[in-house]
Design a protein around this motif. Sequence first.
Motif, PDB file in Angstrom:
ATOM      1  N   THR A  32       1.151  -0.889  -0.075  1.00  0.00           N
ATOM      2  CA  THR A  32      -0.059  -0.204  -0.365  1.00  0.00           C
ATOM      3  C   THR A  32       1.163   1.305   0.366  1.00  0.00           C
ATOM      4  O   THR A  32       2.048   1.793   0.271  1.00  0.00           O
ATOM      5  N   GLY A  33       0.488   2.002  -0.481  1.00  0.00           N
ATOM      6  CA  GLY A  33       0.755   3.377  -0.240  1.00  0.00           C
ATOM      7  C   GLY A  33       1.315   3.577   1.153  1.00  0.00           C
ATOM      8  O   GLY A  33       2.471   4.239   1.084  1.00  0.00           O
ATOM      9  N   ALA A  34       0.571   3.522   2.328  1.00  0.00           N
ATOM     10  CA  ALA A  34       1.466   4.251   4.070  1.00  0.00           C
ATOM     11  C   ALA A  34       2.565   3.042   3.939  1.00  0.00           C
ATOM     12  O   ALA A  34       3.580   3.378   4.515  1.00  0.00           O
ATOM     13  N   GLU A  35       1.948   1.687   2.685  1.00  0.00           N
ATOM     14  CA  GLU A  35       3.475   1.103   3.657  1.00  0.00           C
ATOM     15  C   GLU A  35       4.666   1.497   2.561  1.00  0.00           C
ATOM     16  O   GLU A  35       5.924   0.836   3.857  1.00  0.00           O
ATOM     17  N   TYR A  36       4.527   2.136   1.380  1.00  0.00           N
ATOM     18  CA  TYR A  36       5.721   2.547   1.101  1.00  0.00           C
ATOM     19  C   TYR A  36       6.230   4.092   1.941  1.00  0.00           C
ATOM     20  O   TYR A  36       7.680   4.188   1.897  1.00  0.00           O
ATOM     21  N   THR A  37       5.656   4.160   2.076  1.00  0.00           N
ATOM     22  CA  THR A  37       5.484   5.379   3.564  1.00  0.00           C
ATOM     23  C   THR A  37       6.144   5.279   4.239  1.00  0.00           C
ATOM     24  O   THR A  37       6.967   6.056   4.719  1.00  0.00           O
ATOM     25  N   ALA A  38       5.825   4.729   5.797  1.00  0.00           N
ATOM     26  CA  ALA A  38       6.086   3.944   6.456  1.00  0.00           C
ATOM     27  C   ALA A  38       8.064   3.543   6.296  1.00  0.00           C
ATOM     28  O   ALA A  38       8.419   3.647   7.175  1.00  0.00           O
ATOM     29  N   ALA A  39       7.931   2.191   5.092  1.00  0.00           N
ATOM     30  CA  ALA A  39       9.370   2.461   5.054  1.00  0.00           C
ATOM     31  C   ALA A  39       9.966   3.318   4.524  1.00  0.00           C
ATOM     32  O   ALA A  39      11.437   3.311   5.457  1.00  0.00           O
TER      33      ALA A  39
END
Length: 145
Positions: A32-39
């Motif tokens: 997800t976009g949120a997972e890219y941001t968190a990474a």
Amino acid sequence: MTPRIVPLQPEDRAAWEVLARGYKDFYNTPTTGAEYTAAWNRLLANDGVHGLAAWVDGRLVGIAHYLFHTSVWATTNCYLQDLFTLQASRGKGVARALIEAVAQQARERRAARYYWLTQEHNAVARVLYNKVGKYLGFIRYDYPL
């Protein structure tokens, strides 16, 4: 082509995400976009994970993500979790330079082991991996949680 290998910087976000998405697509790992941001935020903070960028002619052409961990038999091991280069940069020394840059970090941390995984079908990358590393015959299993 001699890539310039440096730590990821805040201004690299857009170019990094293109490569990170390419990596996740290659391994068919929905993210997800949120997972890219968190990474991204963890990589920039060096929050247990680290990221390197390979630059050629002002363009981000490859990335490496790695981490250090302990084990029963060694206090420090280095795991190259993600390695990805743009298609046009493959076979030109970019991935090798990233592998070597992570190896240097592992040496500096006095890691007992530096290793990575790939899928059996990743024939192009395995040509390089067979030159720079040693295949020890391990097979990975994942337990569903």
